[in-house]
Design an enzyme around this catalytic site. Structure first.
Site, PDB file in Angstrom:
ATOM      1  N   LYS A   1      14.775  54.514  60.591  1.00 17.15           N
ATOM      2  CA  LYS A   1      14.060  54.030  61.745  1.00 17.15           C
ATOM      3  C   LYS A   1      14.886  53.036  62.580  1.00 17.15           C
ATOM      4  CE  LYS A   1       9.795  53.815  59.024  1.00 17.15           C
ATOM      5  NZ  LYS A   1       8.854  52.869  58.408  1.00 17.15           N
ATOM      6  N   GLY A   2      15.861  52.410  61.924  1.00 12.94           N
ATOM      7  CA  GLY A   2      16.534  51.239  62.509  1.00 12.94           C
ATOM      8  C   GLY A   2      17.105  51.408  63.905  1.00 12.94           C
TER       9      GLY A   2
ATOM     10  N   ASP B   1      22.229  51.849  64.000  1.00 12.89           N
ATOM     11  CA  ASP B   1      21.845  50.443  64.187  1.00 12.89           C
ATOM     12  C   ASP B   1      22.918  49.487  63.672  1.00 12.89           C
ATOM     13  OD1 ASP B   1      21.350  51.193  61.552  1.00 12.89           O
ATOM     14  OD2 ASP B   1      19.408  50.201  61.402  1.00 12.89           O
TER      15      ASP B   1
ATOM     16  N   ASP C   1      27.016  48.729  57.500  1.00 12.06           N
ATOM     17  CA  ASP C   1      27.068  47.680  56.496  1.00 12.06           C
ATOM     18  C   ASP C   1      28.128  48.093  55.467  1.00 12.06           C
ATOM     19  OD1 ASP C   1      26.057  45.324  55.233  1.00 12.06           O
ATOM     20  OD2 ASP C   1      24.768  46.539  53.958  1.00 12.06           O
TER      21      ASP C   1
ATOM     22  N   LYS D   1      29.218  45.134  60.423  1.00  4.72           N
ATOM     23  CA  LYS D   1      29.509  44.031  59.486  1.00  4.72           C
ATOM     24  C   LYS D   1      30.714  44.432  58.649  1.00  4.72           C
ATOM     25  CE  LYS D   1      25.136  43.344  57.715  1.00  4.72           C
ATOM     26  NZ  LYS D   1      24.045  42.680  56.954  1.00  4.72           N
TER      27      LYS D   1
ATOM     28  N   VAL E   1      20.395  40.564  59.203  1.00  6.04           N
ATOM     29  CA  VAL E   1      19.865  40.365  60.552  1.00  6.04           C
ATOM     30  C   VAL E   1      18.614  41.217  60.791  1.00  6.04           C
ATOM     31  CG1 VAL E   1      22.051  39.652  61.585  1.00  6.04           C
ATOM     32  CG2 VAL E   1      21.485  42.083  61.491  1.00  6.04           C
TER      33      VAL E   1
ATOM     34  N   ASP F   1      14.918  45.759  60.471  1.00  7.59           N
ATOM     35  CA  ASP F   1      13.770  45.165  59.791  1.00  7.59           C
ATOM     36  C   ASP F   1      14.144  44.357  58.558  1.00  7.59           C
ATOM     37  OD1 ASP F   1      14.509  47.519  58.202  1.00  7.59           O
ATOM     38  OD2 ASP F   1      12.696  47.053  57.066  1.00  7.59           O
TER      39      ASP F   1
ATOM     40  N   ARG G   1      11.100  44.554  63.579  1.00  8.49           N
ATOM     41  CA  ARG G   1      11.780  45.570  64.387  1.00  8.49           C
ATOM     42  C   ARG G   1      11.512  45.370  65.877  1.00  8.49           C
ATOM     43  NH1 ARG G   1      13.627  49.590  60.913  1.00  8.49           N
ATOM     44  NH2 ARG G   1      12.343  50.017  59.094  1.00  8.49           N
TER      45      ARG G   1
HETATM   46  P1  IMP Z   1      25.104  51.239  54.607  1.00  3.74           P
HETATM   47  O1  IMP Z   1      26.127  51.074  55.717  1.00  3.74           O
HETATM   48  O2  IMP Z   1      25.123  52.566  53.944  1.00  3.74           O
HETATM   49  O3  IMP Z   1      25.228  50.106  53.625  1.00  3.74           O
HETATM   50  O4  IMP Z   1      23.643  51.159  55.167  1.00  3.74           O
HETATM   51  C1  IMP Z   1      23.360  50.668  56.386  1.00  3.74           C
HETATM   52  C2  IMP Z   1      21.863  50.635  56.543  1.00  3.74           C
HETATM   53  O5  IMP Z   1      21.307  49.521  55.797  1.00  3.74           O
HETATM   54  C3  IMP Z   1      21.546  50.383  57.995  1.00  3.74           C
HETATM   55  O6  IMP Z   1      21.383  51.584  58.691  1.00  3.74           O
HETATM   56  C4  IMP Z   1      20.288  49.536  57.912  1.00  3.74           C
HETATM   57  O7  IMP Z   1      19.152  50.368  57.900  1.00  3.74           O
HETATM   58  C5  IMP Z   1      20.408  48.789  56.597  1.00  3.74           C
HETATM   59  N1  IMP Z   1      20.966  47.414  56.812  1.00  3.74           N
HETATM   60  C6  IMP Z   1      22.197  46.981  56.507  1.00  3.74           C
HETATM   61  N2  IMP Z   1      22.373  45.696  56.854  1.00  3.74           N
HETATM   62  C7  IMP Z   1      21.210  45.302  57.424  1.00  3.74           C
HETATM   63  C8  IMP Z   1      20.769  44.052  58.018  1.00  3.74           C
HETATM   64  O8  IMP Z   1      21.482  43.026  58.099  1.00  3.74           O
HETATM   65  N3  IMP Z   1      19.495  44.056  58.501  1.00  3.74           N
HETATM   66  C9  IMP Z   1      18.665  45.146  58.436  1.00  3.74           C
HETATM   67  N4  IMP Z   1      19.063  46.326  57.914  1.00  3.74           N
HETATM   68  C10 IMP Z   1      20.313  46.411  57.405  1.00  3.74           C
HETATM   69 MG    MG Z   2      20.241  52.848  59.802  1.00  9.54          MG
END
Ligand code: IMP
Ligand code: MG
Length: 183
Positions: free
Chosen positions: A50-51, A107, A110, A138, A160, A166, A172
């Protein structure tokens, strides 16, 4: 985190990191970037629910090339710090992407694991081209090699909220991006 009232809710908002005005200015540049990649050719803008729903809606209105939109919903399963894992597609695109220039609107990157898998999945479907634009990045948290073609904001390792992102499904709807207060 238990939110029973507006006071609990507001306590979660530690400080504003990126204002609405800053987001607006960055969106303009992102729209120009996407336009410059495609030079008038039609694209399919894909957002991951959803982000990215707010980002995708605003970005799509800064893009002037002909643009279709599509949504996917994925669930990731990763164990520990290993970079292997699976991404389950909970909701898939409603069309074959092999005739499309695809732009993923994400969005936040990470660890990078979800997006890396998603890019692999979409590449296997042979789109005409594939680019990634992310609202937030990040880099300090990265565990796999994943880089967007454009990141609107690079941020330090804080959790964040806002502008689609969220904490336990809340926040959101904030029009800005804030640091979440975890205590
Ligand atoms: P990754 O890059 O596979 O670790 O996952 C990223 C997902 O984790 C993003 O699409 C977000 O939905 C969630 N996420 C990672 N960091 C944050 C944050 O700081 N706030 C809110 N959601 C986050
Ligand atoms: Mg996402």
């Amino acid at each position: 985190m238990q939110i029973n009232n507006i006071d609990d809710y507001q306590k979660g908002i530690k400080k504003v990191l990126i204002t609405e005005q800053e987001i607006k200015a960055a969106l303009k540049k992102a729209g120009e970037f996407v336009d410059s990649l495609y030079d008038g050719r039609p694209i399919l803008l894909v957002s991951v629910l959803k982000g990215a729903y707010v980002f995708m809606a605003d970005l799509s209105r800064e893009i002037t090339v002909p643009c279709e939109i599509g949504f996917m919903c994925v669930k990731s399963y990763f164990e520990g710090t290993s970079s292997s894992g699976t991404v389950n597609i909970v909701m898939d695109l409603d069309r074959d992407v092999s005739n499309y220039h695809v732009v993923i609107a994400e969005d936040i990157i990470d660890t990078g694991r979800t997006l890396k898998k998603l890019v692999e999945i979409l590449r296997q479907r042979n789109p005409l081209s594939l680019h990634v634009v992310t609202l937030l990045d990040k880099p300090d948290r990265r565990v796999v090699d994943m880089k967007a073609d454009m990141s609107l904001f690079v941020i330090p390792d804080h959790f964040v909220i806002g502008y689609g992102l969220d904490a336990a499904e809340y926040y959101r709807t904030l029009p800005y991006i804030a640091q979440f207060c975890e205590d």
